[in-house]
Motif scaffolding. Structure first.
Motif, PDB file in Angstrom:
ATOM      1  N   GLY A 123       0.743  -1.399   0.290  1.00 50.25           N
ATOM      2  CA  GLY A 123      -0.239   0.094   0.316  1.00 50.25           C
ATOM      3  C   GLY A 123       1.256   1.153   0.142  1.00 50.25           C
ATOM      4  N   PHE A 124       0.101   2.262   0.112  1.00 51.24           N
ATOM      5  CA  PHE A 124       0.622   3.568  -0.397  1.00 51.24           C
ATOM      6  C   PHE A 124       0.513   4.180   1.288  1.00 51.24           C
ATOM      7  CE2 PHE A 124      -0.779   4.061  -4.187  1.00 51.24           C
ATOM      8  CZ  PHE A 124       0.587   4.388  -5.115  1.00 51.24           C
ATOM      9  N   VAL A 125       2.210   3.980   1.618  1.00 51.67           N
ATOM     10  CA  VAL A 125       1.949   4.752   3.270  1.00 51.67           C
ATOM     11  C   VAL A 125       2.361   6.294   3.051  1.00 51.67           C
ATOM     12  CG1 VAL A 125       3.945   4.694   5.419  1.00 51.67           C
ATOM     13  CG2 VAL A 125       3.444   2.683   3.804  1.00 51.67           C
ATOM     14  N   VAL A 126       1.494   6.811   4.093  1.00 51.43           N
ATOM     15  CA  VAL A 126       0.745   8.560   3.493  1.00 51.43           C
ATOM     16  C   VAL A 126       1.091   9.184   5.187  1.00 51.43           C
ATOM     17  CG1 VAL A 126      -0.656   8.294   1.952  1.00 51.43           C
ATOM     18  CG2 VAL A 126      -1.122   8.448   3.705  1.00 51.43           C
ATOM     19  N   SER A 127       1.832   8.655   5.942  1.00 53.64           N
ATOM     20  CA  SER A 127       2.240   9.250   7.077  1.00 53.64           C
ATOM     21  C   SER A 127       2.681   8.295   8.231  1.00 53.64           C
ATOM     22  CB  SER A 127       1.120  10.316   7.841  1.00 53.64           C
ATOM     23  OG  SER A 127       0.361   9.673   8.611  1.00 53.64           O
ATOM     24  N   THR A 128       3.506   8.871   8.766  1.00 55.18           N
ATOM     25  CA  THR A 128       4.521   8.016   9.863  1.00 55.18           C
ATOM     26  C   THR A 128       4.424   8.428  11.175  1.00 55.18           C
ATOM     27  OG1 THR A 128       5.062   6.500   7.947  1.00 55.18           O
ATOM     28  CG2 THR A 128       6.540   6.347  10.605  1.00 55.18           C
ATOM     29  N   GLU A 129       4.189   7.352  12.538  1.00 60.48           N
ATOM     30  CA  GLU A 129       4.046   7.997  13.800  1.00 60.48           C
ATOM     31  C   GLU A 129       6.510   7.367  14.208  1.00 60.48           C
ATOM     32  OE1 GLU A 129       1.529   7.191  16.306  1.00 60.48           O
ATOM     33  OE2 GLU A 129       0.267   8.264  14.846  1.00 60.48           O
ATOM     34  N   LEU A 130       6.371   8.019  14.307  1.00 55.78           N
ATOM     35  CA  LEU A 130       8.310   7.877  14.622  1.00 55.78           C
ATOM     36  C   LEU A 130       8.660   7.624  16.103  1.00 55.78           C
ATOM     37  CD1 LEU A 130       9.982   9.297  11.286  1.00 55.78           C
ATOM     38  CD2 LEU A 130       9.413   6.694  11.622  1.00 55.78           C
ATOM     39  N   ARG A 131       9.017   7.358  16.722  1.00 60.09           N
ATOM     40  CA  ARG A 131       9.541   7.147  18.075  1.00 60.09           C
ATOM     41  C   ARG A 131      10.430   8.249  18.121  1.00 60.09           C
ATOM     42  NH1 ARG A 131      12.826   3.716  21.828  1.00 60.09           N
ATOM     43  NH2 ARG A 131      12.255   2.083  20.547  1.00 60.09           N
ATOM     44  N   ILE A 132      10.661   9.584  19.436  1.00 60.61           N
ATOM     45  CA  ILE A 132      11.400  10.408  19.382  1.00 60.61           C
ATOM     46  C   ILE A 132      12.388  10.330  20.914  1.00 60.61           C
ATOM     47  CG2 ILE A 132      11.258  12.228  17.535  1.00 60.61           C
ATOM     48  CD1 ILE A 132       9.485  13.713  20.122  1.00 60.61           C
ATOM     49  N   GLU A 396      -2.968 -11.512   0.050  1.00 57.33           N
ATOM     50  CA  GLU A 396      -3.700 -12.682  -0.444  1.00 57.33           C
ATOM     51  C   GLU A 396      -4.988 -12.137   0.738  1.00 57.33           C
ATOM     52  OE1 GLU A 396      -5.607 -15.304  -2.089  1.00 57.33           O
ATOM     53  OE2 GLU A 396      -3.421 -15.206  -2.338  1.00 57.33           O
ATOM     54  N   ASN A 397      -5.493 -11.695   1.661  1.00 50.62           N
ATOM     55  CA  ASN A 397      -6.481 -11.233   3.090  1.00 50.62           C
ATOM     56  C   ASN A 397      -7.220  -9.858   1.869  1.00 50.62           C
ATOM     57  OD1 ASN A 397      -6.317 -13.680   4.093  1.00 50.62           O
ATOM     58  ND2 ASN A 397      -5.090 -13.229   5.737  1.00 50.62           N
ATOM     59  N   LEU A 398      -5.993  -9.212   1.508  1.00 58.38           N
ATOM     60  CA  LEU A 398      -6.435  -7.875   1.766  1.00 58.38           C
ATOM     61  C   LEU A 398      -6.511  -7.220   0.080  1.00 58.38           C
ATOM     62  CD1 LEU A 398      -4.197  -5.351   4.322  1.00 58.38           C
ATOM     63  CD2 LEU A 398      -6.918  -6.121   4.717  1.00 58.38           C
ATOM     64  N   ASN A 399      -6.281  -8.475  -0.697  1.00 58.87           N
ATOM     65  CA  ASN A 399      -6.324  -8.377  -2.837  1.00 58.87           C
ATOM     66  C   ASN A 399      -5.401  -7.484  -2.437  1.00 58.87           C
ATOM     67  OD1 ASN A 399      -8.006  -9.343  -4.613  1.00 58.87           O
ATOM     68  ND2 ASN A 399      -8.855  -7.133  -5.314  1.00 58.87           N
TER      69      ASN A 399
END
Length: 417
Positions: A123-132, A396-399
């Motif tokens: 999928g397209f990752v459009v944002s990520t939370e990163l530990r600081i 497979e499960n998410l087509n």
């Protein structure tokens, strides 16, 4: 930092993902949320002056959040925190049906664990939370020259496994038996005469500076501004710039033109012709192998026989037993990123033949090959190295199969180049 280009993109429908912003900084919950094209340089420029930093900061400034979370990243704090995926707390992902899904260890965890090493194939990752984590102004860096491979392996293993280790561990090997181990600890206090602002454009390339401590044959300490330390290998792209601009570390050049270094990797890709690309492939190696710590000594000898590339970058990292494509499969939980960047010095070097030998040996010792660069493995060999069970189940499960190619088709030699 591969300069290879990907021809498979010409066969697919391109989607402009122009996501360049840092969206949120949450000090209370200790995370920063960023879009995928945000770079490590942007994040350190924002966070460090505020007294915060990512738990893992891959060294090159232009590396992106999207590249790191869909692939992986290692840094000299990885002996504590693991790989870059281990500091990702949550992602927002657009699936093939157009739905926007948030995933984390506690929410849609099946999707969360499928993202590392997937190279954008779930999928397209459009944002990520990163530990600081909280940070300090300087890194107190201790340089320890070593003159036997056994001493390098023993010292790295001891330091990385301590119950209260230093913040940063890294070794540069200059021959099979000589190297400099660097141990770093964050601090707000520095001896003024020992402060070295290595990030200044006119300063020597970092790996050249480190090499001088082999000649001195004594341990030494410097205090390096934190952000300078994080991006210490950016100016010289580790040591790749020596092959691209051989005079780049000359004193006069540094003072006159050092501000222009390095050229963007994207620019190098854009301007290289087919002949130059083939020359890179035939005569240069840019590879990272992830090797169990207890097999490091034999891999040093193996690499010396088969490629003889120096310096070698050695960076220990902890591996966790999570359902990602790379996870703990033996009792050894400490690995080493073994970075080979440069022109092999062995006689009659043959790129494909040598890489096939190195890939086979890496699988044999339960290691991994980073897949951002040339991969010559067959699909069955690739699946032997990287555990696809969870990844395949999610696709497979998410087509997902109908919309995104399998990761092998994005990273294998025949598809990429």
């Amino acid at each position: 930092m591969s300069v290879g280009t990907s021809k498979f993109k010409k066969k697919l429908f391109p989607i402009d993902v122009d996501l360049l912003d840092i969206l949120e900084l949450n000090i209370e919950k200790q995370f920063v949320r960023a879009e995928p094209r945000v770079t490590m340089g942007q994040l350190t420029a924002l966070l460090c002056p505020l007294g915060w930093t990512l738990a893992i900061v891959p060294e090159l400034e232009d590396l992106t959040v999207g590249g790191m979370c869909n692939g992986t990243g290692v840094e000299s704090s990885s002996h504590i925190h693991g790989l870059f995926g281990n500091i990702c707390l949550a992602h927002e992902v657009v699936l093939p049906d157009g739905s926007l899904v948030r995933c984390s260890k506690d929410e849609n965890s099946h999707l969360f664990y499928a993202i590392p090493f997937s190279h954008g194939t779930v999928g397209f990752v459009v944002s990520t939370e990163l530990r600081i984590v909280p940070c300090k102004q300087y890194v107190k860096l201790e340089y320890i020259p070593l003159y036997k491979a056994d001493d390098v392996c023993k010292k790295m293993s001891e330091e990385s496994r301590k119950s209260n280790p230093v913040d940063f561990i890294e070794t540069l090997m200059y021959t099979k038996n000589t190297g400099v181990l660097m141990l770093g600890k964050m601090t707000n206090e520095a001896e003024p005469q020992k402060v070295n602002k290595i990030g200044k454009f006119y300063k020597p390339w970092f790996y050249k500076h480190v090499e001088t401590f082999i000649k001195y044959k004594q341990q030494s300490v410097e205090y390096i501004p934190l952000r300078d330390y994080y991006h210490r290998h950016t100016k010289s792209l580790f040591w790749e710039m020596e092959d691209i601009v051989p005079f780049g570390n000359w004193t006069v050049f540094r003072y006159l033109f050092g501000w222009a270094m390095p050229p963007k990797v994207s620019f190098l890709k854009l301007t290289q012709g087919e002949t130059v690309r083939k020359l890179y492939e035939a005569h240069q190696m840019i590879q990272d192998f992830l090797i169990p710590m207890n097999r490091l000594k034999e891999f040093i000898n193996f690499a010396d026989v088969n490629v003889k590339i120096y310096p070698i970058w050695l960076c220990p990292f902890r591996i966790f037993n999570e359902p990602t494509m790379l996870h703990q499969t033996t009792d050894e939980d400490m690995y080493v990123d073994f970075g080979l960047y440069g022109i092999p010095k062995v006689a009659k070097y043959e790129a494909k033949k040598t890489m096939r030998i190195m890939e086979t040996y890496t699988r044999k010792i339960n290691g991994y090959q980073m897949i951002y660069s040339y991969v010559y493995m067959t699909e069955s060999e690739f699946r032997e190295m990287y555990d696809h069970k969870h990844y395949d189940k999610v696709r497979e499960n998410l087509n997902i199969k109908s919309a995104f190619p399998d990761v092998y088709m994005k990273v294998c030699k025949n598809a990429m180049y």
